[in-house]
Scaffold this active site. Structure first.
Site, short mmCIF file in Angstrom:
data_model
loop_
_atom_site.label_atom_id
_atom_site.label_comp_id
_atom_site.label_asym_id
_atom_site.label_seq_id
_atom_site.Cartn_x
_atom_site.Cartn_y
_atom_site.Cartn_z
N LYS A 196 0.86 -1.18 0.00
CA LYS A 196 0.00 0.00 0.00
C LYS A 196 0.90 1.23 0.00
O LYS A 196 1.60 1.50 0.97
CB LYS A 196 -0.91 0.00 1.23
CG LYS A 196 -1.87 1.18 1.27
CD LYS A 196 -2.75 1.10 2.50
CE LYS A 196 -3.72 2.28 2.59
NZ LYS A 196 -4.55 2.22 3.81
N LYS A 248 -2.07 -1.36 -3.79
CA LYS A 248 -2.90 -0.16 -3.76
C LYS A 248 -2.00 1.07 -3.75
O LYS A 248 -1.06 1.10 -2.95
CB LYS A 248 -3.79 -0.19 -2.51
CG LYS A 248 -4.70 1.02 -2.31
CD LYS A 248 -5.47 0.88 -1.01
CE LYS A 248 -6.39 2.07 -0.79
NZ LYS A 248 -7.14 1.98 0.47
#
Length: 328
Positions: A196, A248
């Site tokens: 992330k 992400k």
């Protein structure tokens, strides 16, 4: 030299030889449920996306089932916040109440996922518990793991099928897996946000969850300059028992999605985040791009990179296009 022939190109021929396809079952719709509102509230920076009441969220879940989507990822927006995010593991907190309502309504017809992170629930907006460190206030990794374990148990008991571990704390997957196993909640899956990245594209999401954050989360999220580090994070989360791993944001990090797909023995997900969605919508509203084509192209790139599960705010719209049998 044999020259290649230029074959007749039709929509039917292009569909026949397409190497990758989108299917509604590959898509997960992120959704926000907000405490203290009586009707859905549109998010200004994400036109078409709303903060839901529990009742309207249940209706949205039923629409997802009808559309054949793979899942629904829930984010809770509480009325009251505190330093430790007390509402996150409260059985009567907004996210756990909404999870029970959605699972009661759709059962196993849809994979119900819940965001397992403290940022929506803390008055400082960080993903963990804060403490004084040698260089000032820092996120206390180990104290945060204890909070994640409590959240995991609460969400699993509320009926969540998949826990989306988005906090990027070291050791979070193994710690939570241990807590679930001790409580006999072995059937609950863990989706690890293994890579992330810190990103400017989270801005609309922070409006959606009424974030209290000042600054960024660069001290515990991935540096956009690094890819090898992301692979190490993926390996660690898989070793700790992650059932699914995720990258992400999706679009800016397709190289990492491809690397994850090449090495991961578990399914790879990718999250087309709020800023990716809002850029397409804003440009389309100004007539600069074709919204449908840009939407489909942006998600197809993620599929082609190797993600088998894609979280996108376009999920229902894509399912509608696919149901009509045309992506042209």
């Amino acid at each position: 030299m044999v020259r290649p022939r230029r074959l007749r190109s039709s929509a039917a021929m292009r569909r026949l030889v397409a190497e990758h396809r989108l299917h509604p079952a590959d898509l997960v719709l992120p959704a926000f449920v907000r405490e203290g509102i009586s009707e859905p509230v549109e998010i200004a920076s994400m036109p078409g996306v709303h903060q839901h009441t529990v009742e309207s969220l249940v209706e949205l879940a039923r629409r997802c089932v009808e559309a054949g989507l793979g899942g629904l990822m829930l984010f809770g927006v509480p009325e009251h916040k505190d330093a430790r995010g007390s509402g996150a593991d409260d059985p009567d907190g907004i996210l756990n109440v909404a999870t029970r309502a959605v699972v009661d309504a759709v059962g196993d017809a849809l994979v119900v996922m819940t965001d397992l992170c403290l940022d929506e629930f803390t008055d400082h907006g960080h993903c963990g518990v804060l403490a004084e460190g040698p260089d000032g206030v820092v996120v206390d990794n180990d104290a945060t793991l204890e909070r994640y374990a409590d959240m995991a148990v609460a969400q699993a008991r509320a009926g969540s099928h998949v826990l989306g571990m988005s906090g990027m704390m070291d050791g979070q997957v193994g710690f939570v897996r241990g807590a679930l196993d001790r409580e006999g909640l072995t059937g609950t899956a863990i989706l690890a946000y293994a890579a992330k990245y810190t990103s400017a594209l989270y801005g609309p999401f922070r409006e959606a969850v009424c974030s209290s954050l000042t600054g960024d989360r660069a001290t515990y999220q991935q540096d956009p300059a690094n890819a090898t580090e992301a692979v190490r994070e993926l390996e660690l989360d898989i070793a700790e028992g992650a059932d699914i791993v995720m990258v992400k944001p999706a679009g800016p990090h397709l190289d990492v999605v491809a690397a994850a797909a090449a090495m991961s023995p578990v399914p790879v997900a990718a999250y087309q985040i709020s800023g990716e969605y809002s850029q397409i919508v804003a440009a389309a509203e100004r007539g600069w791009i074709d919204r449908k084509q840009a939407m489909l192209e942006s998600v197809m790139h993620v599929r082609r990179a190797g993600a088998s599960i894609i979280l996108t705010y376009f999920a229902l719209q894509i399912a509608e296009v696919l149901d009509r049998g045309s992506t042209s």
